[in-house]
Design a protein around this motif. Structure first.
Motif, short mmCIF file in Angstrom:
data_model
loop_
_atom_site.label_atom_id
_atom_site.label_comp_id
_atom_site.label_asym_id
_atom_site.label_seq_id
_atom_site.Cartn_x
_atom_site.Cartn_y
_atom_site.Cartn_z
N PRO A 186 0.82 -1.21 0.00
CA PRO A 186 0.00 0.00 0.00
C PRO A 186 0.86 1.27 0.00
CG PRO A 186 0.16 -0.86 2.21
CD PRO A 186 0.85 -1.86 1.30
N ASP A 187 0.27 2.35 -0.49
CA ASP A 187 0.93 3.65 -0.42
C ASP A 187 0.81 4.24 0.98
OD1 ASP A 187 1.61 3.91 -3.26
OD2 ASP A 187 -0.57 4.01 -3.55
N LEU A 188 -0.35 3.99 1.60
CA LEU A 188 -0.64 4.52 2.93
C LEU A 188 -1.18 3.42 3.83
CD1 LEU A 188 -2.62 7.78 2.01
CD2 LEU A 188 -0.26 7.68 2.75
N VAL A 189 -0.73 3.42 5.07
CA VAL A 189 -1.28 2.52 6.08
C VAL A 189 -1.97 3.40 7.12
CG1 VAL A 189 -0.77 0.79 7.85
CG2 VAL A 189 0.52 0.79 5.71
N ILE A 190 -3.25 3.15 7.32
CA ILE A 190 -4.01 3.90 8.32
C ILE A 190 -4.19 2.98 9.52
CG2 ILE A 190 -6.17 5.08 8.84
CD1 ILE A 190 -6.32 5.75 5.81
N LEU A 191 -3.53 3.32 10.62
CA LEU A 191 -3.45 2.46 11.80
C LEU A 191 -4.16 3.05 13.00
CD1 LEU A 191 0.37 1.58 11.98
CD2 LEU A 191 -1.49 0.01 11.45
N ASP A 192 -5.00 2.24 13.63
CA ASP A 192 -5.52 2.58 14.94
C ASP A 192 -4.37 2.43 15.93
OD1 ASP A 192 -7.11 3.01 17.19
OD2 ASP A 192 -8.15 1.09 17.04
N ILE A 193 -4.36 3.21 16.98
CA ILE A 193 -3.29 3.06 17.97
C ILE A 193 -3.54 1.83 18.84
CG2 ILE A 193 -2.31 4.09 20.06
CD1 ILE A 193 -2.18 6.71 18.61
#
Length: 144
Positions: A59-66
């Protein structure tokens, strides 16, 4: 002429996203919100899955919950960097605390979005980060 417009539109890059949150309802909401505009490579429910899948999905971006249940988003981000993953990271969190925001950016994150501001900030954060910038939600009490 119609064919040229279609071809031009296909050439414009759209970031590929990998979403990670341990709340299935929130993942579903994120998918509904993001799929019309972005390519969502995967929506995963824990940190181990992110670490297993990221190399294949690229992926270009990883959107992570903390808070991912098995690992923290901070741990996952650190391991992604150790693995040499080039994806940019945006944290998505209920923690509206400057210390969490600072810690995220110290880990190399490019964005930090409060879950309370998903509807106004997440797509802006994705666009800013994908364009090479940094983004952080602003908590109203921080502004004097």
């Amino acid at each position: 002429m119609q064919v040229l417009l279609t071809m031009e539109r296909d050439i414009v890059p759209h970031p590929s996203l990998l979403l990670a949150d341990d709340n299935p309802a929130l993942l579903e909401t994120l998918l509904e919100m993001l799929k019309p505009t972005y390519r969502v490579a995967a929506a995963l429910g824990n940190g181990a899955s992110v670490l297993e899948e990221v190399s294949e999905l690229c992926p270009d971006l990883v959107i992570l919950d903390i808070s991912l249940g098995d690992l923290t988003g901070f741990e996952v981000a650190g391991r992604l960097r150790e693995m040499g993953c080039p994806a940019k990271i945006i944290f998505l969190s209920v923690h509206e605390d400057i210390d969490f925001v600072n810690a995220a950016f110290e880990l190399g994150a490019c964005g930090y979005v409060f879950k309370s501001r998903i509807s106004t900030d997440l797509t802006r954060a994705i666009d800013v980060v994908f364009s090479g910038g940094h983004f952080a939600s602003v908590y109203s009490q921080w502004i004097h």
